[in-house]
Every structure is written in C-alpha cells, then in structure tokens.
Design an enzyme around this catalytic site. Structure first.
Site, PDB file in Angstrom:
ATOM      1  CB  SER A 215       4.345   2.254  11.132  1.00 27.29           C
ATOM      2  OG  SER A 215       5.115   3.440  11.243  1.00 27.29           O
TER       3      SER A 215
ATOM      4  CB  SER B 225       3.803   6.005  10.163  1.00 23.01           C
ATOM      5  OG  SER B 225       3.897   5.087   9.109  1.00 23.01           O
TER       6      SER B 225
ATOM      7  CE  LYS C 299       6.670   3.931  14.281  1.00 23.02           C
ATOM      8  NZ  LYS C 299       6.205   4.741  13.136  1.00 23.02           N
TER       9      LYS C 299
END
Length: 468
Positions: A157, A181, A82
């Site tokens: 997210s 997330s 990420k």
C-alpha cells in the site's frame, strides 16, 4: 526518459546522493535543509502529473525536526509521510473517498519517532483505501504509477512513497506494512524495504487496538545504508527492551549463514522471471560462502483462509467505526469495491473468527521452528512481476480481485501475522525492465542479520539505477 521511465534526477542540491550523504553534507555545512527541500519540491512537481504519488503537499511550510534532532542521523533530509499516520495540521485521508479528512489535531506516536530521525516532511504520499490493496489504485481517482514503467503498478500500500523514492524526488520516505506494504512496493519499484520485527518501532496508533497487530512502520530507500541509518536513528528515540538492540549496521557481516531457499508458496507457483532472479540470488549467496538448501513454508490453505477472514474483519471495523473515527461525514457506501467486498466476506464467515485468531497466533511458533535449521529464508517477494494498471483495480469484481491478490501476494503476509522481520531487495529485473525483488526473512529481532546480508548483496552487485 525515452524508454518510458519517469524520474526527476538532475543537477540540483539533491543530485544522486542518498539520505546518509545528504545528511552529512548538511552536518558539515555544505548545504542547508531548505535547499534540499526546495530541490525535492521542484522534483515532485516534475513527476506529479505522470505518477500522481502525492496525497497532500505542504511545500510552503514543510515540517522539520526541531531541537535535539539537529544531531539526528538524517537531519535535514526531505521526505514524505504515508497518508495513514497523523501529523498535526495535515489531513490524514487513508486513501479513501468515503470521507473528507480534517487536519489532524495531534501528531501520532509513530510520526514523533519518524521526525526524531531528523527528516523534514514535505507532505503525504498516496495509498489505496485504508491500505487494503496491493496496487495503489482507486474507484474514481487516478492511480499511482510505477516510475520504471508507468503502465504498471508501483505496488502498495505504500505505493506513493515508493514512486517518490524510485523517481528520485526524495531518497527516503515513510512506509508501513500490514501484509507486505513496505516490501511489495520495494519489489515493484527497485527499492530496499525492511519490515522490522513487531515492536521494533513504536506501535502504530490504529493497529495496536486490534487482536493481532499486523502493521509495522519503516521506510523505503534506494540504499541499504539509508535503511540502516533510519532504524539506528529511530532506536535513539525509542528502544524496545524486549528485543536485542540494533544500533547502526554499517556493512556486510562476516559469518556464513544457513539459507533456506523457497521458490514457490504452498498455494501459488512463482512466475519464470521471478524464479530466475531468486535462483540467481541463491547462487550468488553460495558463491559468497553461505550454505543454501531447499526449504518449505509451513503455511497453506488454512493460513490463507484465516488471513483473508482477518483482513475482512479489519474492513468490517473500518466501515462500522468510520463515523466515530473520521467524523459524521463518513459514508460507508462510498467505500471502494475491495473494502466492501472484504466486509461482506467477513459477514458471511464471522463465526469462524475465534478459530482463525487462535490459529494465526499459533503461527508465530510454526514460523520460529523454521529457524532451528536456517538463519535466513530466501524467497520471492511476490509470485509474479508487477501487473499492469487495472489488474488489481478496486473496480474489478470482488471475487476475481481477491483471487488475483491471493495469487500475487503469496509470501509477505506470513511476516505480518508472525511479527517477524523481512526485507525486500532489488535483485533483478524482468525482460522488459520491471524491477524484481527478493525477500529475506529472519527470526524475531534479527534485523541485523538481514541488513548485513543486504549490504553484502548490494556490494557484490549494486542496484540498478532508473537514471542510467
């Protein structure tokens, strides 16, 4: 893909295997990590225009584990990090248009543990600005789209990671969770997403400096055994002696559990389709011999106000320290509407922060009391199914966007504030095919309970497959 789904599954080196199967193939010499990486790159290129999940591609020079990691449980399996953790030589953009990221000078502790599992990093996945939003959308850039229905959000997210795994580009991808997330995109994209107990993995480089560490790292996967293997492999690199050891959870548990059933948050009613999936899961658990009874979450308006204020405090810190952290090119005025709105919210209410911090810290004890009578809490992950692209855009007026987020993200922040583990499982779907997840929560350190129950549900009714 005639029904609108977007995926890259095909007859290549990756096939339809999960990460554990691929690692075993590498281990016995049936395939080389380089072949897996090439197949994943080809798949990424096939879906990139439709889904836009990749923030940075390192396809010519993937970063593989080295040395003793050849014995790691997931050695040779391709993946993505990420874009909010550092890997030396790759930029970390945090999903923001307020600065131009430079290559990281060092590899962060979280990334070191991630690499120790044996995974090969092909690049970075996209996230909304600083991970604040529950949809992976941007002020000016193209959004990340849901592989099951590209007109809808993949969640956030860790939305880019979820899109890559759900579309079959890679079987596992790094994710982290500061308000849901990992679990939100898992629910939206039909994946398994475990947020571990705070401290189970090494602490996130940024979050450890905050008064309350909300963020824990993990992965998104398509199988429970991949999630279990990742955490077992990560524990070989670092084990927190304050928590019970996890080891490799290999299948269902055999003890009956006391399951508390929550259908609505104290502030938001759950939509009919999500409620149906949670109730069906409760009936399945009862049929397996578990005792299911109604429960209530003891977190209401004050918790929501306190969490929102703390969310705003983090946005304030991002804006205030941007030049120091990201360099002199950081431009606070270019932050998106959600970040700026949260910062303004904090400015209006900053005098309430000490009380909010005190109450948020106390919520850990309130949460622990739930497990005097329950082993697990079953609830929705989200109060409604994944929304269409644009519903949670940072360009929506802030007060309207905040209200939409609070109505949508009604369950997951509790585990972040309290530090407790929670897992999202792909238990069902809406009438038009969007995945719907259910959420299982447990006491601190009880990831084994969650994984064993997840194995049980997966064995009883295997997860839907996007390629079917």
């Amino acid at each position: 893909m005639g029904d609108g789904r977007v995926h890259a599954f095909g007859d290549d080196a990756l096939g339809e295997h999960d990460a554990v199967a691929l690692a075993e193939m590498v281990r016995v010499g049936g395939i080389a990590p380089e072949e897996l990486a090439r197949a994943a790159v080809a798949r990424a290129r096939r879906v990139d225009d439709a889904l836009a999940p990749v923030a940075f591609a390192a396809y010519e020079a993937p970063r593989a584990a080295r040395g003793e990691s050849r014995d790691a449980l997931l050695y040779g399996v391709p993946t993505y990090l990420k874009d909010n953790v550092d890997l030396r030589g790759m930029p970390t953009s945090q999903g923001s248009e307020a600065f131009l990221a430079r290559p990281a000078r060092r590899t962060g502790d979280v990334t070191r543990q991630f690499l120790a599992t044996g995974l090969t990093v092909l690049g970075k996945s996209r996230l909304p600005e600083f991970g604040f939003n529950a949809a992976t959308e941007f002020a000016t850039a193209a959004p990340v789209r849901n592989p099951w229905k590209p007109s809808h959000s993949p969640g956030a997210s860790s939305g880019g990671a979820a899109a890559l795994v759900a579309a079959g580009v890679v079987p596992v991808a790094h994710a982290n969770d500061g308000g849901g997330s990992i679990r939100i995109p898992a629910a939206c994209c039909g994946l398994v997403g475990l947020k571990p107990t705070r401290g189970r993995l090494v602490l996130n480089d940024q979050a450890r400096r905050l008064p309350i560490d909300l963020t824990t790292d993990g992965v998104l996967t398509r199988s429970v055994r991949d999630t279990a293997a990742f955490f077992a492999a990560a524990e070989r690199h670092h084990r927190n002696p304050a928590l019970p050891p996890l080891g490799l959870v290999a299948g269902p548990g055999d003890r009956p559990l006391r399951v508390g059933l929550v259908l609505d948050s104290p502030l938001t009613a759950t939509d009919a389709e999500t409620r149906r999936v949670v109730e069906e899961t409760a009936r399945r658990l009862e049929g397996m011999g578990h005792r299911v009874e109604p429960a209530t979450l003891p977190f209401g308006e004050q918790f929501q106000r306190d969490f929102t204020l703390y969310w705003g405090f983090i946005a304030f810190l991002v804006a205030a320290t941007g030049k120091l952290v990201h360099g002199p090119g950081f431009r606070p005025r270019r932050l998106d509407g959600l970040t700026l709105g949260l910062r303004r919210h904090f400015h209006r209410e900053f005098g309430q922060l000490p009380g909010a911090l005190r109450r948020l810290r106390q919520s850990e004890h309130t949460y622990a009391a739930l497990f005097r009578d329950h082993d697990v809490i079953l609830s929705p992950v989200l109060a409604h199914v994944s929304p269409q692209i644009g519903h949670l855009s940072p360009n929506v007026p802030f007060e309207q966007l905040l209200e939409r987020l609070q109505r949508y993200v009604a369950f997951t922040p509790i585990n972040n504030v309290t530090g407790a583990p929670g897992i999202s499982l792909p238990a069902g779907a809406s009438a038009d095919g969007l995945p719907i997840g259910v959420h299982l929560s447990a006491a601190h350190g009880e990831e084994r309970t969650l994984l064993e129950l997840a194995f049980t549900l997966e064995a009883d009714r295997p997860w839907r497959r996007i390629q079917d």
